[in-house]
Write a protein that holds these residues in place. Structure first.
Motif, short mmCIF file in Angstrom:
data_model
loop_
_atom_site.label_atom_id
_atom_site.label_comp_id
_atom_site.label_asym_id
_atom_site.label_seq_id
_atom_site.Cartn_x
_atom_site.Cartn_y
_atom_site.Cartn_z
N GLU A 95 89.69 42.97 22.73
CA GLU A 95 90.97 43.58 23.10
C GLU A 95 91.04 45.08 22.79
OE1 GLU A 95 93.83 41.16 21.10
OE2 GLU A 95 93.67 39.52 22.57
N GLY A 96 89.95 45.62 22.22
CA GLY A 96 89.91 47.05 21.96
C GLY A 96 90.65 47.50 20.72
N ARG A 97 90.97 46.57 19.82
CA ARG A 97 91.64 46.93 18.56
C ARG A 97 90.56 47.18 17.51
NH1 ARG A 97 93.76 42.76 16.73
NH2 ARG A 97 93.31 41.19 18.32
N LEU A 98 89.97 48.35 17.58
CA LEU A 98 88.75 48.62 16.83
C LEU A 98 88.98 48.71 15.32
CD1 LEU A 98 87.12 51.15 19.31
CD2 LEU A 98 86.89 48.65 19.22
N ASP A 99 90.09 49.29 14.90
CA ASP A 99 90.38 49.34 13.46
C ASP A 99 90.53 47.94 12.88
OD1 ASP A 99 90.29 52.11 13.21
OD2 ASP A 99 92.41 52.35 13.74
N ASP A 100 91.11 47.04 13.67
CA ASP A 100 91.27 45.66 13.22
C ASP A 100 89.90 44.98 13.05
OD1 ASP A 100 93.99 45.92 13.20
OD2 ASP A 100 94.32 44.87 15.10
N VAL A 101 88.97 45.32 13.93
CA VAL A 101 87.62 44.75 13.80
C VAL A 101 87.04 45.10 12.43
CG1 VAL A 101 85.26 44.74 14.70
CG2 VAL A 101 87.20 44.88 16.29
N LEU A 102 87.15 46.35 12.06
CA LEU A 102 86.57 46.81 10.79
C LEU A 102 87.20 46.10 9.59
CD1 LEU A 102 86.36 50.66 11.46
CD2 LEU A 102 84.71 48.86 12.04
N SER A 103 88.50 45.95 9.61
CA SER A 103 89.16 45.32 8.46
C SER A 103 88.91 43.82 8.43
CB SER A 103 90.67 45.60 8.50
OG SER A 103 91.26 45.09 9.68
N LEU A 104 88.87 43.18 9.58
CA LEU A 104 88.70 41.72 9.63
C LEU A 104 87.27 41.29 9.34
CD1 LEU A 104 90.90 41.09 12.78
CD2 LEU A 104 91.36 40.15 10.50
N ALA A 105 86.30 42.10 9.74
CA ALA A 105 84.89 41.74 9.55
C ALA A 105 84.30 42.31 8.27
CB ALA A 105 84.06 42.20 10.75
N GLY A 106 85.02 43.19 7.60
CA GLY A 106 84.48 43.89 6.45
C GLY A 106 84.04 42.99 5.31
N ARG A 107 84.80 41.95 5.04
CA ARG A 107 84.48 41.07 3.91
C ARG A 107 83.15 40.38 4.11
NH1 ARG A 107 88.24 36.04 1.63
NH2 ARG A 107 86.78 35.34 0.02
N ASP A 108 82.95 39.80 5.31
CA ASP A 108 81.68 39.10 5.57
C ASP A 108 80.52 40.08 5.65
OD1 ASP A 108 82.05 36.06 6.13
OD2 ASP A 108 83.75 36.98 7.13
N ALA A 109 80.76 41.27 6.17
CA ALA A 109 79.69 42.26 6.27
C ALA A 109 79.20 42.71 4.90
CB ALA A 109 80.17 43.48 7.06
N GLY A 110 80.08 42.69 3.90
CA GLY A 110 79.72 43.19 2.59
C GLY A 110 79.16 42.16 1.64
N ARG A 111 78.95 40.96 2.08
CA ARG A 111 78.44 39.91 1.17
C ARG A 111 77.03 40.24 0.71
NH1 ARG A 111 81.92 35.78 0.88
NH2 ARG A 111 83.36 35.39 2.61
N SER A 112 76.72 39.82 -0.51
CA SER A 112 75.41 40.14 -1.09
C SER A 112 74.31 39.19 -0.64
CB SER A 112 75.51 40.14 -2.62
OG SER A 112 75.95 38.86 -3.08
N VAL A 113 74.68 37.98 -0.25
CA VAL A 113 73.69 37.00 0.20
C VAL A 113 73.66 36.98 1.73
CG1 VAL A 113 73.01 34.57 0.18
CG2 VAL A 113 74.07 35.59 -1.85
#
Length: 217
Positions: free
Chosen positions: A108-126
């Motif tokens: 839907e082109g809500r790019l800032d929302d993508v960053l906030s919603l995916a950030g947690r999984d992207a930052g996992r250590s495993v």
């Protein structure tokens, strides 16, 4: 496909039929075959509901949200189906969060929302497939935002994990984003894409796959 073929799917094994239907739906979604996927997911969801398998319903509905968002973006459907209106059933109220919501936001082109919603999984250590999914979404969002350095960095992180896990459909996308962001040739990504496309024997499925936004034209 081999695992689906091995599943016992005759009328005496309804659970096997449900698993095979869901597995096919997952495969179609990974190929971005949105039209066939929505039909397959409708069947999977119906079978899961008949067997009262909430986990299976949850999975099918989360996929259907993403599929329908892509169909709407392509102008092929007008509104979400009743099966994805989670407000009707509190058991499914949390599905529009995390990576599911991030994928919809990207479409839907809500790019800032993508960053906030995916950030947690992207930052996992495993490293996990979900981390690859998150980094893929973030890299594509950053690329659309014109933040080329961040796009290349996210793509590089995701690509390293995706290659180690042999996640082919993610590998070509991440390599395409990385090369585009760095201003480098996309030949390797194109070759990977073509190799995957050549393995799709059904013309309808290949048609959908070749219309991915990152696909070479």
């Amino acid at each position: 496909a081999a695992a689906i073929d091995q599943e016992v799917t005759d009328d005496a094994h309804p659970f096997g039929q449900a698993i095979a239907s869901l597995a096919l739906s997952v495969s179609l979604t990974r190929l971005s075959a949105w039209g066939p996927a929505t039909e397959s997911l409708g069947d999977a969801l119906e079978r899961a509901e008949a067997m009262s398998r909430v986990w299976m319903q949850n999975w099918a509905r989360s996929l259907l949200v993403v599929v329908e968002a892509n169909l709407r973006a392509a102008g092929r459907t007008a509104a979400p189906s009743p099966s994805t209106e989670f407000g009707r059933d509190p058991r499914f109220g949390g599905l529009m969060a995390g990576l599911v919501a991030a994928e919809v936001a990207l479409v839907e082109g809500r790019l800032d929302d993508v960053l906030s919603l995916a950030g947690r999984d992207a930052g996992r250590s495993v490293p996990t497939p979900n981390q690859v999914r998150a980094l893929d979404l973030i890299a594509r969002a950053r690329l659309e935002m014109g933040d080329l350095e961040a796009a290349a960095a996210a793509a590089a992180r995701g690509l390293a994990i995706a290659e180690s896990m042999r996640l082919g459909t993610a590998v070509w996308r991440l390599r395409m984003v990385q090369a585009t962001a760095l201003g480098q040739p996309t030949d390797v990504a194109v070759a990977e894409f073509r190799a995957l496309a050549d393995r799709i024997s059904e013309p309808d499925l290949r048609w959908w796959f070749e219309r991915h936004p990152l696909a070479p034209r």
